[in-house]
Design a protein around this motif. Structure first.
Motif, PDB file in Angstrom:
ATOM      1  N   PHE A   1      -0.778  -0.167   4.126  1.00 42.75           N
ATOM      2  CA  PHE A   1      -1.104   0.162   2.740  1.00 42.75           C
ATOM      3  C   PHE A   1      -2.517   0.750   2.698  1.00 42.75           C
ATOM      4  O   PHE A   1      -3.394   0.348   3.453  1.00 42.75           O
ATOM      5  N   THR A   2      -2.703   1.677   1.791  1.00 38.17           N
ATOM      6  CA  THR A   2      -3.964   2.414   1.690  1.00 38.17           C
ATOM      7  C   THR A   2      -4.936   1.722   0.746  1.00 38.17           C
ATOM      8  O   THR A   2      -4.542   1.236  -0.311  1.00 38.17           O
ATOM      9  N   PHE A   3      -6.210   1.727   1.109  1.00 41.72           N
ATOM     10  CA  PHE A   3      -7.247   1.243   0.192  1.00 41.72           C
ATOM     11  C   PHE A   3      -7.391   2.253  -0.959  1.00 41.72           C
ATOM     12  O   PHE A   3      -7.534   3.455  -0.718  1.00 41.72           O
ATOM     13  N   THR A   4      -7.374   1.766  -2.189  1.00 40.36           N
ATOM     14  CA  THR A   4      -7.581   2.667  -3.331  1.00 40.36           C
ATOM     15  C   THR A   4      -8.916   2.399  -4.032  1.00 40.36           C
ATOM     16  O   THR A   4      -9.286   3.124  -4.940  1.00 40.36           O
ATOM     17  N   SER A   5      -9.625   1.380  -3.588  1.00 43.71           N
ATOM     18  CA  SER A   5     -10.964   1.103  -4.102  1.00 43.71           C
ATOM     19  C   SER A   5     -11.985   1.904  -3.294  1.00 43.71           C
ATOM     20  O   SER A   5     -11.636   2.625  -2.357  1.00 43.71           O
ATOM     21  N   LEU A   6     -13.261   1.736  -3.647  1.00 44.57           N
ATOM     22  CA  LEU A   6     -14.350   2.387  -2.922  1.00 44.57           C
ATOM     23  C   LEU A   6     -15.235   1.330  -2.266  1.00 44.57           C
ATOM     24  O   LEU A   6     -15.254   0.168  -2.683  1.00 44.57           O
ATOM     25  N   ASN A   7     -15.984   1.733  -1.260  1.00 41.57           N
ATOM     26  CA  ASN A   7     -16.783   0.778  -0.494  1.00 41.57           C
ATOM     27  C   ASN A   7     -17.791   0.011  -1.344  1.00 41.57           C
ATOM     28  O   ASN A   7     -18.074  -1.147  -1.077  1.00 41.57           O
ATOM     29  N   GLY A   8     -18.332   0.642  -2.370  1.00 37.21           N
ATOM     30  CA  GLY A   8     -19.365  -0.012  -3.168  1.00 37.21           C
ATOM     31  C   GLY A   8     -18.839  -1.054  -4.134  1.00 37.21           C
ATOM     32  O   GLY A   8     -19.629  -1.745  -4.791  1.00 37.21           O
ATOM     33  N   GLU A   9     -17.523  -1.185  -4.228  1.00 34.51           N
ATOM     34  CA  GLU A   9     -16.941  -2.136  -5.168  1.00 34.51           C
ATOM     35  C   GLU A   9     -16.792  -3.513  -4.513  1.00 34.51           C
ATOM     36  O   GLU A   9     -16.616  -3.619  -3.295  1.00 34.51           O
ATOM     37  N   PRO A  10     -16.843  -4.578  -5.301  1.00 30.39           N
ATOM     38  CA  PRO A  10     -16.851  -5.927  -4.725  1.00 30.39           C
ATOM     39  C   PRO A  10     -15.514  -6.366  -4.132  1.00 30.39           C
ATOM     40  O   PRO A  10     -15.476  -7.258  -3.282  1.00 30.39           O
ATOM     41  N   ASP A  11     -14.403  -5.758  -4.588  1.00 33.25           N
ATOM     42  CA  ASP A  11     -13.080  -6.140  -4.112  1.00 33.25           C
ATOM     43  C   ASP A  11     -12.421  -4.979  -3.382  1.00 33.25           C
ATOM     44  O   ASP A  11     -12.817  -3.820  -3.528  1.00 33.25           O
ATOM     45  N   LEU A  12     -11.387  -5.293  -2.623  1.00 28.27           N
ATOM     46  CA  LEU A  12     -10.491  -4.281  -2.074  1.00 28.27           C
ATOM     47  C   LEU A  12      -9.302  -4.140  -3.023  1.00 28.27           C
ATOM     48  O   LEU A  12      -8.842  -5.118  -3.596  1.00 28.27           O
ATOM     49  N   GLU A  13      -8.822  -2.914  -3.179  1.00 25.81           N
ATOM     50  CA  GLU A  13      -7.701  -2.665  -4.073  1.00 25.81           C
ATOM     51  C   GLU A  13      -6.599  -1.921  -3.333  1.00 25.81           C
ATOM     52  O   GLU A  13      -6.869  -1.037  -2.513  1.00 25.81           O
ATOM     53  N   PHE A  14      -5.361  -2.294  -3.630  1.00 24.96           N
ATOM     54  CA  PHE A  14      -4.184  -1.601  -3.113  1.00 24.96           C
ATOM     55  C   PHE A  14      -3.261  -1.285  -4.289  1.00 24.96           C
ATOM     56  O   PHE A  14      -3.042  -2.134  -5.149  1.00 24.96           O
ATOM     57  N   VAL A  15      -2.737  -0.080  -4.317  1.00 23.86           N
ATOM     58  CA  VAL A  15      -1.727   0.309  -5.306  1.00 23.86           C
ATOM     59  C   VAL A  15      -0.420   0.456  -4.530  1.00 23.86           C
ATOM     60  O   VAL A  15      -0.293   1.326  -3.673  1.00 23.86           O
ATOM     61  N   ILE A  16       0.557  -0.409  -4.836  1.00 27.23           N
ATOM     62  CA  ILE A  16       1.731  -0.577  -3.975  1.00 27.23           C
ATOM     63  C   ILE A  16       3.019  -0.416  -4.771  1.00 27.23           C
ATOM     64  O   ILE A  16       3.197  -1.057  -5.813  1.00 27.23           O
ATOM     65  N   LYS A  17       3.908   0.419  -4.255  1.00 30.04           N
ATOM     66  CA  LYS A  17       5.233   0.557  -4.861  1.00 30.04           C
ATOM     67  C   LYS A  17       6.120  -0.585  -4.392  1.00 30.04           C
ATOM     68  O   LYS A  17       6.184  -0.892  -3.202  1.00 30.04           O
ATOM     69  N   ILE A  18       6.801  -1.211  -5.356  1.00 26.19           N
ATOM     70  CA  ILE A  18       7.671  -2.349  -5.067  1.00 26.19           C
ATOM     71  C   ILE A  18       9.109  -1.850  -4.888  1.00 26.19           C
ATOM     72  O   ILE A  18       9.656  -1.169  -5.758  1.00 26.19           O
ATOM     73  N   TYR A  19       9.693  -2.191  -3.770  1.00 27.60           N
ATOM     74  CA  TYR A  19      11.087  -1.833  -3.492  1.00 27.60           C
ATOM     75  C   TYR A  19      11.942  -3.097  -3.612  1.00 27.60           C
ATOM     76  O   TYR A  19      11.904  -3.975  -2.753  1.00 27.60           O
ATOM     77  N   ASP A  20      12.728  -3.155  -4.667  1.00 25.04           N
ATOM     78  CA  ASP A  20      13.526  -4.352  -4.935  1.00 25.04           C
ATOM     79  C   ASP A  20      14.941  -4.264  -4.386  1.00 25.04           C
ATOM     80  O   ASP A  20      15.751  -5.169  -4.604  1.00 25.04           O
ATOM     81  N   ASP A  21      15.246  -3.169  -3.682  1.00 21.60           N
ATOM     82  CA  ASP A  21      16.620  -3.000  -3.203  1.00 21.60           C
ATOM     83  C   ASP A  21      16.892  -3.764  -1.905  1.00 21.60           C
ATOM     84  O   ASP A  21      18.023  -3.775  -1.416  1.00 21.60           O
ATOM     85  N   HIS A  22      15.871  -4.392  -1.335  1.00 20.81           N
ATOM     86  CA  HIS A  22      16.086  -5.249  -0.168  1.00 20.81           C
ATOM     87  C   HIS A  22      14.964  -6.275  -0.110  1.00 20.81           C
ATOM     88  O   HIS A  22      13.918  -6.098  -0.729  1.00 20.81           O
ATOM     89  N   ASN A  23      15.182  -7.340   0.628  1.00 20.33           N
ATOM     90  CA  ASN A  23      14.226  -8.445   0.666  1.00 20.33           C
ATOM     91  C   ASN A  23      13.133  -8.165   1.691  1.00 20.33           C
ATOM     92  O   ASN A  23      13.008  -8.855   2.705  1.00 20.33           O
ATOM     93  N   GLY A  24      12.336  -7.131   1.407  1.00 19.60           N
ATOM     94  CA  GLY A  24      11.273  -6.722   2.312  1.00 19.60           C
ATOM     95  C   GLY A  24       9.909  -7.192   1.845  1.00 19.60           C
ATOM     96  O   GLY A  24       9.780  -8.020   0.938  1.00 19.60           O
ATOM     97  N   VAL A  25       8.870  -6.634   2.480  1.00 17.45           N
ATOM     98  CA  VAL A  25       7.498  -7.070   2.201  1.00 17.45           C
ATOM     99  C   VAL A  25       7.102  -6.778   0.755  1.00 17.45           C
ATOM    100  O   VAL A  25       6.508  -7.637   0.086  1.00 17.45           O
ATOM    101  N   THR A  26       7.420  -5.594   0.245  1.00 17.46           N
ATOM    102  CA  THR A  26       6.984  -5.304  -1.130  1.00 17.46           C
ATOM    103  C   THR A  26       7.741  -6.162  -2.140  1.00 17.46           C
ATOM    104  O   THR A  26       7.188  -6.549  -3.178  1.00 17.46           O
ATOM    105  N   HIS A  27       8.998  -6.474  -1.857  1.00 16.74           N
ATOM    106  CA  HIS A  27       9.755  -7.383  -2.728  1.00 16.74           C
ATOM    107  C   HIS A  27       9.073  -8.751  -2.767  1.00 16.74           C
ATOM    108  O   HIS A  27       8.951  -9.366  -3.846  1.00 16.74           O
ATOM    109  N   LYS A  28       8.613  -9.220  -1.612  1.00 12.57           N
ATOM    110  CA  LYS A  28       7.892 -10.499  -1.563  1.00 12.57           C
ATOM    111  C   LYS A  28       6.538 -10.383  -2.263  1.00 12.57           C
ATOM    112  O   LYS A  28       6.122 -11.311  -2.988  1.00 12.57           O
ATOM    113  N   LEU A  29       5.833  -9.265  -2.068  1.00 11.44           N
ATOM    114  CA  LEU A  29       4.557  -9.066  -2.762  1.00 11.44           C
ATOM    115  C   LEU A  29       4.721  -9.174  -4.272  1.00 11.44           C
ATOM    116  O   LEU A  29       3.847  -9.682  -4.974  1.00 11.44           O
TER     117      LEU A  29
END
Length: 223
Positions: free
Chosen positions: A52-80
């Motif tokens: 997954f790609t970082f969508t935040s910037l280095n100067g920000e206090p947190d790390l951010e991820f923008v993630i598409k959820i795939y509900d058609d199977h019991n995979g990692v994004t479904h669990k996320l």
């Protein structure tokens, strides 16, 4: 190296995309466009790593991820999708070949836009975004990730291509921007091109761009 990070915030971005903010390990830095391997810190999931790609910037206090959820199977994004604030993820060191090489054209298909988010956010913050254009292909208007933010950053240089519903924009029922579209929209192929989307999208875009005269060294994509 691996790091345990705690989810600090979860927001719905579109009907099937979520934004996760996690705490940032001390000294952790990355280049906009880079990604990391992410796993869920729960039994049976710790070895299931996904990029997954970082969508935040280095100067920000947190790390951010923008993630598409795939509900058609019991995979990692479904669990996320079932996780809550306070749950933990495991991330690795940054990696990736998508880096900014100068003003150019960003071609994104669906969730493939995520490597471009941090790049464009940094350019906007530094007032260096002029001369860049984002051409973003999605199935429907509701699928467009961060539509308002991209419009605010890029104005008329944000072009949406909708493939699966009636619209005033260009429509390509096979889901691909084609060679004639690129030829019509782009008047200079002697500039960097940044490409990210599903593999068929990437392969098609790169082939079209080469046929239209783009230099192979000017094509930036995840190898």
């Amino acid at each position: 190296m691996s790091y345990n990070v705690t989810i600090r915030d979860i927001q719905q971005v579109t009907h099937d995309v979520k934004r996760f903010k996690v705490d940032k390990p001390e000294g952790f830095e990355f280049i906009p466009g880079q990604a990391t391997e992410v796993a869920i810190d729960k039994p049976d999931w710790r070895e299931e790593k996904r990029p997954f790609t970082f969508t935040s910037l280095n100067g920000e206090p947190d790390l951010e991820f923008v993630i598409k959820i795939y509900d058609d199977h019991n995979g990692v994004t479904h669990k996320l999708d079932s996780l809550n604030v306070g749950d933990q993820l495991i991330i690795d060191d940054p990696w990736g070949t998508i880096q900014y090489k100068g003003p150019g054209i960003f071609l994104a298909g669906g969730a493939g836009v995520t490597p471009f988010i941090a790049i464009l956010r940094r350019l906007a913050r530094e007032e260096k975004i002029e001369g860049n254009q984002l051409i973003f292909s999605n199935k429907t208007e509701k699928d467009i990730i961060l539509k308002d933010e991209f419009e605010a950053m890029l104005g008329d240089d944000f072009i949406n291509v909708i493939t699966d519903e009636p619209t005033d924009e260009h429509i390509y029922l096979d889901g691909f921007i084609d060679k004639s579209f690129l030829e019509e929209q782009i008047d200079d192929f002697d500039q960097p091109f940044y490409v990210c989307g599903p593999m068929p999208f990437n392969e098609a875009m790169i082939e079209y761009l080469k046929e239209l005269g783009a230099e192979p060294d000017a094509l930036v994509f995840e190898e």
